[in-house]
Scaffold this motif. Structure first.
Motif, PDB file in Angstrom:
ATOM      1  N   GLY A 171       0.819  -1.218   0.000  1.00 45.23           N
ATOM      2  CA  GLY A 171       0.000   0.000   0.000  1.00 45.23           C
ATOM      3  C   GLY A 171       0.848   1.261   0.000  1.00 45.23           C
ATOM      4  N   VAL A 172       1.905   1.258   0.802  1.00 43.70           N
ATOM      5  CA  VAL A 172       2.787   2.425   0.872  1.00 43.70           C
ATOM      6  C   VAL A 172       3.528   2.620  -0.447  1.00 43.70           C
ATOM      7  CG1 VAL A 172       4.789   3.434   2.011  1.00 43.70           C
ATOM      8  CG2 VAL A 172       3.063   2.246   3.375  1.00 43.70           C
ATOM      9  N   LEU A 174       2.692   1.479  -3.453  1.00 45.95           N
ATOM     10  CA  LEU A 174       1.750   1.851  -4.502  1.00 45.95           C
ATOM     11  C   LEU A 174       1.334   3.312  -4.366  1.00 45.95           C
ATOM     12  CD1 LEU A 174       0.144   0.875  -6.929  1.00 45.95           C
ATOM     13  CD2 LEU A 174      -1.685   0.174  -5.368  1.00 45.95           C
ATOM     14  N   GLY A 175       1.084   3.743  -3.121  1.00 45.79           N
ATOM     15  CA  GLY A 175       0.741   5.141  -2.893  1.00 45.79           C
ATOM     16  C   GLY A 175       1.866   6.072  -3.314  1.00 45.79           C
ATOM     17  N   GLY A 176       3.108   5.692  -3.001  1.00 45.07           N
ATOM     18  CA  GLY A 176       4.249   6.502  -3.395  1.00 45.07           C
ATOM     19  C   GLY A 176       4.423   6.555  -4.900  1.00 45.07           C
ATOM     20  N   VAL A 178       2.002   6.239  -7.177  1.00 40.13           N
ATOM     21  CA  VAL A 178       0.952   7.102  -7.725  1.00 40.13           C
ATOM     22  C   VAL A 178       1.295   8.571  -7.491  1.00 40.13           C
ATOM     23  CG1 VAL A 178      -1.470   7.791  -7.482  1.00 40.13           C
ATOM     24  CG2 VAL A 178      -0.860   5.368  -7.500  1.00 40.13           C
ATOM     25  N   LEU A 179       1.813   8.866  -6.313  1.00 37.95           N
ATOM     26  CA  LEU A 179       2.199  10.249  -6.008  1.00 37.95           C
ATOM     27  C   LEU A 179       3.305  10.726  -6.937  1.00 37.95           C
ATOM     28  CD1 LEU A 179       1.649  12.593  -4.041  1.00 37.95           C
ATOM     29  CD2 LEU A 179       3.439  11.672  -2.570  1.00 37.95           C
ATOM     30  N   GLN A 188       9.095  14.211  -5.864  1.00 37.02           N
ATOM     31  CA  GLN A 188       8.766  13.010  -5.096  1.00 37.02           C
ATOM     32  C   GLN A 188       8.978  13.241  -3.603  1.00 37.02           C
ATOM     33  OE1 GLN A 188      10.432   9.422  -6.718  1.00 37.02           O
ATOM     34  NE2 GLN A 188      10.536   8.464  -4.724  1.00 37.02           N
ATOM     35  N   VAL A 190       7.833  10.791  -1.246  1.00 41.34           N
ATOM     36  CA  VAL A 190       7.817   9.505  -0.567  1.00 41.34           C
ATOM     37  C   VAL A 190       9.071   8.724  -0.947  1.00 41.34           C
ATOM     38  CG1 VAL A 190       6.595   7.315  -0.303  1.00 41.34           C
ATOM     39  CG2 VAL A 190       5.295   9.448  -0.554  1.00 41.34           C
TER      40      VAL A 190
END
Length: 220
Positions: A171-172, A174-176, A178-179, A188, A190
């Protein structure tokens, strides 16, 4: 009195350990020798494919790492299949997806950092995401409650905790990712590379925990 249960398949277990161990050794080698070229904080493991080891590309070594981990996982799959327990088919399919995803990641390079997204790069990303999801799902199915005399039952709690940690790490990451797509690599915020390495470490630990019943006699 607790009775010892026999090892499921020592041969498959040794092959699994060999493949996983080789992948870890190569990973450490890449980190050490390419530390000045690839940031372990910001850049992903897949970006080692663009590193240089002297005058040679690091791509073949990265591919061997993925292949070794894939083959080690296939050995685990074969060992689990030999156990002939309920739900084995689903576990083997999921481990097959994980192994195939690793193979694709080793053969199809990720897009270079900062460059436009290509079809090959998208295939790499999808294969990686699918693989990293399939592994913890396989772990949960393998340790589903209600199975009598399951060799993996004594390690059920550990396997499930590692699988949960894997999902959180996914999750982390994937979130990074997408960000990064939204803001661009220059903005960036993350540490994508660091969290991906955490995910890799968790998944290696998960694989090793799943391999152990193939080798060791446990007491229940």
């Amino acid at each position: 009195m607790n009775k010892p249960s026999s090892a499921v398949s020592p041969l498959h277990g040794r092959f699994a350990l060999g493949g996983i161990g080789l992948a870890v050794v190569i990973s450490i080698d890449l980190h050490l020798r390419l530390s000045a070229q690839v940031s372990p904080i910001w850049q992903t493991l897949s970006e080692y494919v663009y590193g240089k080891l002297g005058t040679s590309s690091a791509a073949p070594l990265f591919s061997v790492m993925c292949l070794a981990l894939s083959l080690g996982s296939v050995a685990l799959l074969a060992g689990i299949a030999k156990a002939h327990r309920p739900g084995t088919t689903a576990v083997c399919v999921l481990l097959g997806v994980w192994s195939a995803g690793l193979l694709v990641c080793g053969l199809v390079p990720v897009d270079p950092n900062g460059q436009a997204r290509s079809l090959a790069g998208q295939v790499h990303n999808i294969a990686a995401l699918t693989a990293f999801i399939a592994l913890p799902v396989a772990a949960f199915v393998l340790t589903k409650k209600g199975r009598e005399r399951c060799p993996w039952e004594p390690r059920r709690t550990t396997i499930r905790r590692l699988a949960t940690a894997s999902f959180v790490s996914i999750g982390v990451v994937l979130g990074g990712f997408v960000l990064t797509l939204v803001l661009g690599p220059a903005q960036q915020d993350v540490t994508l590379g660091l969290f991906e390495r955490l995910l890799f470490t968790v998944d290696v630990a998960l694989l090793l925990t799943m391999v152990r019943p193939l080798l060791a006699v446990s007491r229940r």
